[in-house]
Scaffold this motif. Sequence first.
Motif, PDB file in Angstrom:
ATOM      1  N   VAL A 117       0.836  -1.208   0.000  1.00 15.66           N
ATOM      2  CA  VAL A 117       0.000   0.000   0.000  1.00 15.66           C
ATOM      3  C   VAL A 117       0.871   1.259   0.000  1.00 15.66           C
ATOM      4  CG1 VAL A 117      -1.664   1.345   1.340  1.00 15.66           C
ATOM      5  CG2 VAL A 117      -1.962  -1.121   1.098  1.00 15.66           C
ATOM      6  N   THR A 118       1.974   1.240   0.720  1.00 12.00           N
ATOM      7  CA  THR A 118       2.887   2.387   0.736  1.00 12.00           C
ATOM      8  C   THR A 118       3.472   2.633  -0.648  1.00 12.00           C
ATOM      9  OG1 THR A 118       3.458   1.982   3.060  1.00 12.00           O
ATOM     10  CG2 THR A 118       4.977   3.342   1.778  1.00 12.00           C
ATOM     11  N   MET A 119       3.866   1.553  -1.342  1.00 13.83           N
ATOM     12  CA  MET A 119       4.382   1.699  -2.701  1.00 13.83           C
ATOM     13  C   MET A 119       3.338   2.294  -3.622  1.00 13.83           C
ATOM     14  SD  MET A 119       6.825  -1.510  -3.690  1.00 13.83           S
ATOM     15  CE  MET A 119       5.463  -2.675  -3.612  1.00 13.83           C
ATOM     16  N   GLN A 120       2.123   1.789  -3.535  1.00 10.78           N
ATOM     17  CA  GLN A 120       1.050   2.295  -4.394  1.00 10.78           C
ATOM     18  C   GLN A 120       0.778   3.768  -4.135  1.00 10.78           C
ATOM     19  OE1 GLN A 120      -2.166  -0.339  -3.418  1.00 10.78           O
ATOM     20  NE2 GLN A 120      -1.603  -1.853  -4.951  1.00 10.78           N
ATOM     21  N   ASN A 121       0.896   4.185  -2.877  1.00 12.63           N
ATOM     22  CA  ASN A 121       0.579   5.559  -2.514  1.00 12.63           C
ATOM     23  C   ASN A 121       1.684   6.528  -2.925  1.00 12.63           C
ATOM     24  OD1 ASN A 121      -1.271   7.402  -0.830  1.00 12.63           O
ATOM     25  ND2 ASN A 121       0.729   7.774   0.090  1.00 12.63           N
ATOM     26  N   TYR A 122       2.932   6.174  -2.612  1.00 10.18           N
ATOM     27  CA  TYR A 122       4.026   7.104  -2.833  1.00 10.18           C
ATOM     28  C   TYR A 122       4.689   6.965  -4.198  1.00 10.18           C
ATOM     29  CZ  TYR A 122       3.571   8.351   2.057  1.00 10.18           C
ATOM     30  OH  TYR A 122       3.081   8.810   3.256  1.00 10.18           O
ATOM     31  N   LEU A 125       4.163   7.142 -10.961  1.00  7.53           N
ATOM     32  CA  LEU A 125       4.767   6.302 -11.987  1.00  7.53           C
ATOM     33  C   LEU A 125       3.729   5.592 -12.840  1.00  7.53           C
ATOM     34  CD1 LEU A 125       7.688   4.691  -9.936  1.00  7.53           C
ATOM     35  CD2 LEU A 125       7.826   6.573 -11.584  1.00  7.53           C
ATOM     36  N   GLY A 126       2.465   5.687 -12.457  1.00 11.09           N
ATOM     37  CA  GLY A 126       1.394   5.075 -13.234  1.00 11.09           C
ATOM     38  C   GLY A 126       1.473   3.562 -13.261  1.00 11.09           C
ATOM     39  N   ALA A 127       1.404   2.997 -14.473  1.00 12.91           N
ATOM     40  CA  ALA A 127       1.402   1.539 -14.627  1.00 12.91           C
ATOM     41  C   ALA A 127       2.719   0.898 -14.200  1.00 12.91           C
ATOM     42  CB  ALA A 127       1.098   1.176 -16.080  1.00 12.91           C
ATOM     43  N   TRP A 128       3.771   1.696 -14.121  1.00  7.55           N
ATOM     44  CA  TRP A 128       5.070   1.145 -13.713  1.00  7.55           C
ATOM     45  C   TRP A 128       5.061   0.655 -12.268  1.00  7.55           C
ATOM     46  CZ3 TRP A 128       8.904  -0.295 -16.728  1.00  7.55           C
ATOM     47  CH2 TRP A 128       8.984   0.234 -18.028  1.00  7.55           C
ATOM     48  N   VAL A 129       4.101   1.108 -11.488  1.00  9.03           N
ATOM     49  CA  VAL A 129       4.002   0.630 -10.106  1.00  9.03           C
ATOM     50  C   VAL A 129       3.807  -0.889 -10.086  1.00  9.03           C
ATOM     51  CG1 VAL A 129       2.651   0.714  -7.973  1.00  9.03           C
ATOM     52  CG2 VAL A 129       3.077   2.803  -9.258  1.00  9.03           C
ATOM     53  N   THR A 130       2.978  -1.394 -11.014  1.00  8.68           N
ATOM     54  CA  THR A 130       2.740  -2.840 -11.089  1.00  8.68           C
ATOM     55  C   THR A 130       4.018  -3.576 -11.441  1.00  8.68           C
ATOM     56  OG1 THR A 130       0.481  -2.412 -11.833  1.00  8.68           O
ATOM     57  CG2 THR A 130       1.334  -4.624 -12.174  1.00  8.68           C
ATOM     58  N   VAL A 131       4.811  -3.007 -12.364  1.00  8.03           N
ATOM     59  CA  VAL A 131       6.087  -3.622 -12.750  1.00  8.03           C
ATOM     60  C   VAL A 131       7.033  -3.667 -11.558  1.00  8.03           C
ATOM     61  CG1 VAL A 131       8.089  -3.444 -14.273  1.00  8.03           C
ATOM     62  CG2 VAL A 131       5.810  -2.864 -15.134  1.00  8.03           C
ATOM     63  N   ILE A 132       7.088  -2.547 -10.820  1.00  6.93           N
ATOM     64  CA  ILE A 132       7.963  -2.485  -9.642  1.00  6.93           C
ATOM     65  C   ILE A 132       7.515  -3.497  -8.589  1.00  6.93           C
ATOM     66  CG2 ILE A 132       8.708  -1.019  -7.726  1.00  6.93           C
ATOM     67  CD1 ILE A 132       8.492   1.366  -9.647  1.00  6.93           C
ATOM     68  N   GLN A 133       6.205  -3.615  -8.395  1.00  5.93           N
ATOM     69  CA  GLN A 133       5.686  -4.597  -7.439  1.00  5.93           C
ATOM     70  C   GLN A 133       6.092  -6.010  -7.859  1.00  5.93           C
ATOM     71  OE1 GLN A 133       1.470  -3.968  -7.296  1.00  5.93           O
ATOM     72  NE2 GLN A 133       1.601  -2.386  -5.743  1.00  5.93           N
ATOM     73  N   GLY A 134       5.998  -6.288  -9.159  1.00  7.67           N
ATOM     74  CA  GLY A 134       6.388  -7.607  -9.655  1.00  7.67           C
ATOM     75  C   GLY A 134       7.856  -7.894  -9.411  1.00  7.67           C
TER      76      GLY A 134
END
Length: 327
Positions: free
Chosen positions: A283-288, A292-301
């Motif tokens: 949740v912290t990654m998604q918020n802060y 980065l837009g769709a790149w958040v999903t890539v970073i999470q992966g």
Amino acid sequence: MSTTENTTKAALPAMTHTVGMPRHQKIIFVVLLAVLIALPFMVYPVFAMKVLCFALFACAFNLLLGFGGLLSFGHAAYFGMASYVCAHAAKVWGLTPELAILTGTATAAVLGLVIGSLAIRRQGIYFAMVTLAFAQMVYFFALQAEFTGGEDGIQSVPRNDLFGLLPMKDDLTFYFFVLAITYGGILFIYRITHSPFGQVLKSIRENEPRAVSLGYHVNRYKLMVFVLSATFAGLAGATKSQVFHLASLTDVHWTMSGEVVLMTLLGGMGTVLGPIVGAAIVVTMQNYLAYLGAWVTVIQGCIFVIGVLLFREGIIGVLSRILKKPL
């Protein structure tokens, strides 16, 4: 008395000796409560409430996977449908927050009972695929149903007075109501996993044929933990709709199921603190990192892959092994 009954009774003491809460875990829960009480004064209350909702969602999923050994790819169905029903109950029926949340949670429990009754007839990857298929059915129902608002969802969900008496419009005030729900839910899940019922679940997870040979009705236990997990997931989803004044297709989309899997595995499945830590990180990654837009999903992966490679047991799982104490 039959041989099976004798064997079962003889096995019970070994399976139930861990029921009491160890002293170090009591300290952990006290520290956790203190941190959560102080959290809304350090960060935005709505962000803090989002962390709480997803922490409860992850703990609900961990109950099914970490202790029941059942991998579900469809937990967004219970989270999302409870969110829709709660939002509808609050906006259209005018129910108070506690009644709206209970209505959404009850809906998730019934849905879990229906889907679980069919899903537990299969095992392994087939079980996972069945849960995903049902979740997609729920998603398309939410997309087409009139009361869900389709692609727009249910917006401007009101926060009515708690018990018809206490105003809940202020985010800081509502935070402590959400805290009570989440913390109570986590304690309840802890009690379930450390009860005789929870010990039987662990035995089924580790060696199902042996549990069957001891005389346990395995499918009955699987269905019970499935419904319990769905209920707590629904409680999290219903609470979230009150937090954000919104229920949307995002809540019931398959990516929501993927996120809760990530939270649980990253923190450490089968642990007490693992899902909470995993939820806080995601949740912290998604918020802060939202810019980065769709790149958040890539970073999470990427973080998920790195986490699995470095910490196969999850962050808290590794710490538990190092300290030789369950966390």
